[in-house]
Design a protein around this motif. Structure first.
Motif, PDB file in Angstrom:
ATOM      1  N   ALA A   1      -1.267 -18.613   6.234  1.00 15.06           N
ATOM      2  CA  ALA A   1      -0.633 -17.669   7.050  1.00 15.06           C
ATOM      3  C   ALA A   1      -1.161 -16.118   7.272  1.00 15.06           C
ATOM      4  O   ALA A   1      -2.364 -15.949   5.989  1.00 15.06           O
ATOM      5  CB  ALA A   1       1.017 -16.723   6.122  1.00 15.06           C
ATOM      6  N   LYS A   2      -0.884 -15.061   8.171  1.00 18.70           N
ATOM      7  CA  LYS A   2      -1.851 -14.335   8.651  1.00 18.70           C
ATOM      8  C   LYS A   2      -0.653 -13.261   8.794  1.00 18.70           C
ATOM      9  O   LYS A   2      -0.126 -13.292   9.612  1.00 18.70           O
ATOM     10  CB  LYS A   2      -2.670 -14.573   9.409  1.00 18.70           C
ATOM     11  CG  LYS A   2      -4.315 -15.762   9.628  1.00 18.70           C
ATOM     12  CD  LYS A   2      -4.448 -16.107  10.530  1.00 18.70           C
ATOM     13  CE  LYS A   2      -5.515 -16.887  10.916  1.00 18.70           C
ATOM     14  NZ  LYS A   2      -6.427 -17.140  11.644  1.00 18.70           N
ATOM     15  N   ASP A   3      -1.449 -11.691   8.594  1.00 15.00           N
ATOM     16  CA  ASP A   3      -0.772 -10.503   8.971  1.00 15.00           C
ATOM     17  C   ASP A   3       1.339 -10.738   8.402  1.00 15.00           C
ATOM     18  O   ASP A   3       1.908 -10.640   9.382  1.00 15.00           O
ATOM     19  CB  ASP A   3      -0.558 -10.495  10.412  1.00 15.00           C
ATOM     20  CG  ASP A   3      -1.689 -10.158  10.947  1.00 15.00           C
ATOM     21  OD1 ASP A   3      -2.790  -9.272  10.585  1.00 15.00           O
ATOM     22  OD2 ASP A   3      -2.296 -11.324  12.492  1.00 15.00           O
ATOM     23  N   VAL A   4       1.134 -11.255   7.130  1.00  9.79           N
ATOM     24  CA  VAL A   4       2.765 -11.024   6.511  1.00  9.79           C
ATOM     25  C   VAL A   4       2.983  -9.635   5.146  1.00  9.79           C
ATOM     26  O   VAL A   4       2.418  -9.295   5.249  1.00  9.79           O
ATOM     27  CB  VAL A   4       2.651 -12.480   5.613  1.00  9.79           C
ATOM     28  CG1 VAL A   4       3.879 -12.395   5.116  1.00  9.79           C
ATOM     29  CG2 VAL A   4       1.885 -13.112   6.475  1.00  9.79           C
ATOM     30  N   GLU A   5       4.037  -8.800   5.783  1.00 11.02           N
ATOM     31  CA  GLU A   5       4.311  -8.405   5.417  1.00 11.02           C
ATOM     32  C   GLU A   5       5.687  -8.431   4.446  1.00 11.02           C
ATOM     33  O   GLU A   5       6.998  -8.967   4.558  1.00 11.02           O
ATOM     34  CB  GLU A   5       4.748  -7.154   5.397  1.00 11.02           C
ATOM     35  CG  GLU A   5       5.305  -5.902   5.194  1.00 11.02           C
ATOM     36  CD  GLU A   5       5.566  -5.081   6.021  1.00 11.02           C
ATOM     37  OE1 GLU A   5       6.458  -3.954   6.111  1.00 11.02           O
ATOM     38  OE2 GLU A   5       4.626  -3.812   6.965  1.00 11.02           O
ATOM     39  N   ILE A   6       5.867  -8.558   2.983  1.00 10.05           N
ATOM     40  CA  ILE A   6       7.831  -8.854   2.129  1.00 10.05           C
ATOM     41  C   ILE A   6       7.161  -7.421   1.291  1.00 10.05           C
ATOM     42  O   ILE A   6       6.283  -7.175   0.325  1.00 10.05           O
ATOM     43  CB  ILE A   6       6.664 -10.148   1.567  1.00 10.05           C
ATOM     44  CG1 ILE A   6       6.062 -11.723   2.208  1.00 10.05           C
ATOM     45  CG2 ILE A   6       7.954 -10.495   0.363  1.00 10.05           C
ATOM     46  CD1 ILE A   6       5.882 -12.854   1.902  1.00 10.05           C
TER      47      ILE A   6
ATOM     48  N   TYR B   1       4.903  -6.087  -0.713  1.00 12.56           N
ATOM     49  CA  TYR B   1       5.963  -4.462  -2.248  1.00 12.56           C
ATOM     50  C   TYR B   1       6.515  -4.859  -3.059  1.00 12.56           C
ATOM     51  O   TYR B   1       7.772  -5.811  -2.862  1.00 12.56           O
ATOM     52  CB  TYR B   1       5.969  -3.872  -1.006  1.00 12.56           C
ATOM     53  CG  TYR B   1       5.368  -3.136  -0.134  1.00 12.56           C
ATOM     54  CD1 TYR B   1       3.995  -2.020  -0.283  1.00 12.56           C
ATOM     55  CD2 TYR B   1       4.613  -3.506   1.347  1.00 12.56           C
ATOM     56  CE1 TYR B   1       3.572  -1.696   0.852  1.00 12.56           C
ATOM     57  CE2 TYR B   1       4.382  -3.232   1.987  1.00 12.56           C
ATOM     58  CZ  TYR B   1       3.028  -1.489   2.365  1.00 12.56           C
ATOM     59  OH  TYR B   1       2.752  -1.303   3.458  1.00 12.56           O
ATOM     60  N   ASP B   2       6.639  -4.055  -4.127  1.00  9.20           N
ATOM     61  CA  ASP B   2       7.975  -4.121  -4.777  1.00  9.20           C
ATOM     62  C   ASP B   2       8.981  -5.446  -5.506  1.00  9.20           C
ATOM     63  O   ASP B   2       9.938  -5.366  -4.611  1.00  9.20           O
ATOM     64  CB  ASP B   2       9.742  -3.373  -4.133  1.00  9.20           C
ATOM     65  CG  ASP B   2       8.415  -1.550  -4.322  1.00  9.20           C
ATOM     66  OD1 ASP B   2       7.722  -1.183  -4.599  1.00  9.20           O
ATOM     67  OD2 ASP B   2       8.635  -1.635  -2.648  1.00  9.20           O
TER      68      ASP B   2
ATOM     69  N   ASN C   1      -7.782 -10.310   2.060  1.00  9.34           N
ATOM     70  CA  ASN C   1      -7.207  -9.192   2.267  1.00  9.34           C
ATOM     71  C   ASN C   1      -5.464  -9.337   1.706  1.00  9.34           C
ATOM     72  O   ASN C   1      -4.358  -9.260   1.890  1.00  9.34           O
ATOM     73  CB  ASN C   1      -7.214  -8.551   3.783  1.00  9.34           C
ATOM     74  CG  ASN C   1      -8.924  -8.156   4.016  1.00  9.34           C
ATOM     75  OD1 ASN C   1      -9.576  -8.084   3.560  1.00  9.34           O
ATOM     76  ND2 ASN C   1      -8.972  -8.412   5.751  1.00  9.34           N
ATOM     77  N   LEU C   2      -5.646  -9.433   1.091  1.00 12.93           N
ATOM     78  CA  LEU C   2      -4.033  -9.742  -0.427  1.00 12.93           C
ATOM     79  C   LEU C   2      -4.172  -8.596  -1.050  1.00 12.93           C
ATOM     80  O   LEU C   2      -4.865  -7.486  -2.219  1.00 12.93           O
ATOM     81  CB  LEU C   2      -4.425 -10.533  -1.174  1.00 12.93           C
ATOM     82  CG  LEU C   2      -3.322 -11.387  -2.159  1.00 12.93           C
ATOM     83  CD1 LEU C   2      -1.822 -11.409  -0.658  1.00 12.93           C
ATOM     84  CD2 LEU C   2      -3.374 -12.600  -2.354  1.00 12.93           C
ATOM     85  N   THR C   3      -2.930  -8.119  -0.271  1.00 18.01           N
ATOM     86  CA  THR C   3      -2.832  -6.684  -1.530  1.00 18.01           C
ATOM     87  C   THR C   3      -0.976  -6.828  -1.908  1.00 18.01           C
ATOM     88  O   THR C   3      -0.766  -7.253  -1.592  1.00 18.01           O
ATOM     89  CB  THR C   3      -2.376  -5.332  -0.474  1.00 18.01           C
ATOM     90  OG1 THR C   3      -4.194  -5.363   0.652  1.00 18.01           O
ATOM     91  CG2 THR C   3      -2.151  -3.941  -0.765  1.00 18.01           C
ATOM     92  N   LEU C   4      -1.426  -6.112  -2.924  1.00 17.13           N
ATOM     93  CA  LEU C   4      -0.074  -6.350  -3.910  1.00 17.13           C
ATOM     94  C   LEU C   4       0.012  -4.884  -4.532  1.00 17.13           C
ATOM     95  O   LEU C   4      -0.330  -3.738  -5.279  1.00 17.13           O
ATOM     96  CB  LEU C   4      -0.041  -7.422  -4.911  1.00 17.13           C
ATOM     97  CG  LEU C   4      -0.837  -8.485  -4.459  1.00 17.13           C
ATOM     98  CD1 LEU C   4      -1.415  -9.163  -5.986  1.00 17.13           C
ATOM     99  CD2 LEU C   4       0.252  -9.350  -4.129  1.00 17.13           C
ATOM    100  N   ILE C   5       1.461  -4.157  -4.180  1.00 18.74           N
ATOM    101  CA  ILE C   5       1.624  -3.477  -4.827  1.00 18.74           C
ATOM    102  C   ILE C   5       3.055  -3.088  -5.341  1.00 18.74           C
ATOM    103  O   ILE C   5       3.754  -3.430  -4.716  1.00 18.74           O
ATOM    104  CB  ILE C   5       1.752  -2.019  -3.378  1.00 18.74           C
ATOM    105  CG1 ILE C   5       0.191  -2.365  -2.671  1.00 18.74           C
ATOM    106  CG2 ILE C   5       2.323  -0.488  -3.312  1.00 18.74           C
ATOM    107  CD1 ILE C   5       0.622  -1.325  -1.279  1.00 18.74           C
TER     108      ILE C   5
ATOM    109  N   VAL D   1      -6.681  -6.350  -3.499  1.00 16.05           N
ATOM    110  CA  VAL D   1      -6.000  -4.765  -3.812  1.00 16.05           C
ATOM    111  C   VAL D   1      -4.673  -4.830  -4.299  1.00 16.05           C
ATOM    112  O   VAL D   1      -3.600  -5.509  -4.537  1.00 16.05           O
ATOM    113  CB  VAL D   1      -6.280  -4.543  -2.546  1.00 16.05           C
ATOM    114  CG1 VAL D   1      -5.777  -2.063  -3.538  1.00 16.05           C
ATOM    115  CG2 VAL D   1      -7.570  -3.905  -2.076  1.00 16.05           C
ATOM    116  N   MET D   2      -4.898  -4.416  -5.985  1.00 18.45           N
ATOM    117  CA  MET D   2      -3.426  -4.809  -6.401  1.00 18.45           C
ATOM    118  C   MET D   2      -2.876  -2.981  -6.699  1.00 18.45           C
ATOM    119  O   MET D   2      -3.813  -2.328  -7.684  1.00 18.45           O
ATOM    120  CB  MET D   2      -3.619  -5.476  -7.884  1.00 18.45           C
ATOM    121  CG  MET D   2      -3.885  -6.742  -7.238  1.00 18.45           C
ATOM    122  SD  MET D   2      -3.929  -7.817  -9.069  1.00 18.45           S
ATOM    123  CE  MET D   2      -1.928  -7.704  -9.746  1.00 18.45           C
ATOM    124  N   LYS D   3      -2.538  -2.437  -6.829  1.00 19.53           N
ATOM    125  CA  LYS D   3      -1.720  -1.229  -7.113  1.00 19.53           C
ATOM    126  C   LYS D   3      -0.732  -1.029  -7.128  1.00 19.53           C
ATOM    127  O   LYS D   3       0.517  -1.570  -7.185  1.00 19.53           O
ATOM    128  CB  LYS D   3      -1.800  -0.078  -6.196  1.00 19.53           C
ATOM    129  CG  LYS D   3      -2.901  -0.280  -4.931  1.00 19.53           C
ATOM    130  CD  LYS D   3      -2.224   0.919  -3.516  1.00 19.53           C
ATOM    131  CE  LYS D   3      -3.469   0.703  -2.824  1.00 19.53           C
ATOM    132  NZ  LYS D   3      -3.576   1.876  -1.608  1.00 19.53           N
TER     133      LYS D   3
END
Length: 285
Positions: A158-163, A183-184, A198-202, A219-221
Motif C-alpha cells: 500500500a502507498k500513501d496511507v494515514e491510519i 497515529y494513536d 517511510n513508515l511513521t508510527l506516532i 520513524v517512531m514517536k
C-alpha cells in the motif's frame, strides 16, 4: 435535476437483472440468484436492499448504498467501480472492492474480508471492522479512522496511507508499503513493516516479534513496544520509545531512545554500530 426512478420491494433474479441501469433509487429490494445484477450501471442509490449472489456491482459509477447487506455468496461484489459509498452495511462476502477508485466506507463490517480492497485508489474508511487476510493490498491514497482488523498480511504494497485510532491484529502488516503514517493505534503481529519505505508510527503501542526490520526510514514517536523482540534489524531508525524494548538487533543507522533495552545485539561483521546512537533513559538516572 430529474428525480431517480424508484424500484421498491422487488425480488430480482436472473443474470444481469438491472444491467446498464441509469438513475435508479432502489429501496428494500432483494437481488437473489443471478450474477452481475447491476453491471455497467450509473448513478444508483441503494437503500435497505440485499445482495445474495455474485458480482453485484461491476464497472459501475456513482453508487451509494445505505443500510444494505451483502450475503456470503455476493462475493467479488464491487470491482472496477468508481465513486462508491457504503454506509451502515454488513458484508459477509469475500474479495470485495477490487480496482475501484473513490471508495468511502462508513460503519461497515466485513465478516470475511479475505482479499478485500485490492488495488483501489482514494479510499476512506470510518468505523470499519474487518476479519480476513490480505486486506488493502496494493491500494493507495487511503485514510482510515476507527478501524479494527483481525487478519494477517494487511496493507501489503500500500502507498500513501494515514491510519488513526485503530486496532490491527495483523501479522506481516505494511510489508512493501510506502509513505504510511499511523497515529494513536494498537498493532500486534510478527514481522511488522518489513521492506517498507517511510513508515511513521506516532503515539502507538506495538507488539511484534522481529518487528520493524528491513525498513528504509522508520520513524517512531512516543510509542510503546510491548513484548517486542529482535526489533529494527537492517532498518534506518529514528525512534523515541516510551517503554522498555525487550531486544534490538542490528539497526543500520539512526537514533533509538528507550526507557531500557533488555538485549542489544550489534554484530560488527553485519552493520557498523557507530552509525546508530542508542540512549536508555533508565541508565541516565
Amino acid at each position: 435535476m430529474e428525480e431517480k426512478k424508484m424500484i421498491k420491494q422487488e425480488f430480482l433474479t436472473g443474470e444481469r437483472a438491472l444491467f446498464m441501469s441509469r438513475d435508479l433509487h432502489i429501496v428494500d429490494c432483494t437481488f437473489a440468484d443471478g450474477e452481475s445484477p447491476l453491471k455497467e450501471s450509473r448513478d444508483i442509490e441503494l437503500e435497505g436492499s440485499m445482495f445474495k449472489w455474485k458480482y453485484p456491482l461491476w464497472y459501475c459509477k456513482n453508487v451509494t448504498a445505505k443500510n444494505c447487506v451483502w450475503f456470503d455468496m455476493a462475493r467479488a461484489g464491487v470491482w472496477y467501480t468508481d465513486n462508491v459509498t457504503l454506509e451502515n452495511t454488513p458484508i459477509d462476502a469475500p474479495k470485495n472492492f477490487r480496482r475501484c477508485k473513490g471508495v468511502a466506507l462508513r460503519n461497515v463490517s466485513f465478516s470475511n474480508a479475505e482479499e478485500t480492497l485490492w488495488s483501489c485508489e482514494d479510499v476512506e474508511l470510518t468505523h470499519v471492522t474487518a476479519k480476513g487476510n490480505y486486506f488493502a493490498m496494493n491500494s493507495s491514497n487511503i485514510k482510515v479512522n476507527d478501524f479494527t482488523l483481525y487478519g494477517n498480511y494487511s496493507f501489503d504494497g500500500a502507498k500513501d496511507v494515514e491510519i488513526r485510532n485503530s486496532r490491527l491484529l495483523s501479522k506481516d502488516s505494511f510489508w512493501n508499503s510506502e509513505n504510511v503514517t499511523v497515529y494513536d493505534s494498537f498493532i500486534s503481529g510478527e514481522y511488522l513493516g518489513w521492506n517498507a519505505k517511510n513508515l511513521t508510527l506516532i503515539n502507538c503501542t506495538i507488539e511484534s516479534l522481529q518487528g520493524m526490520c528491513y525498513i528504509d526510514n522508520l520513524v517512531m514517536k512516543n510509542c510503546k513496544l510491548l513484548n517486542t523482540t529482535l526489533a529494527f534489524e537492517y532498518s534506518t531508525v529514528e525512534a523515541d520509545i516510551v517503554s522498555k524494548i525487550d531486544s534490538v538487533l542490528n539497526p543500520t543507522a539512526g537514533t533509538i531512545t528507550a526507557d531500557s533495552i533488555g538485549e542489544l545485539i550489534l554484530e560488527k561483521d553485519k552493520i557498523d554500530p557507530a552509525k546508530t546512537r542508542i540512549t536508555c533513559r533508565d541508565m541516565q538516572e
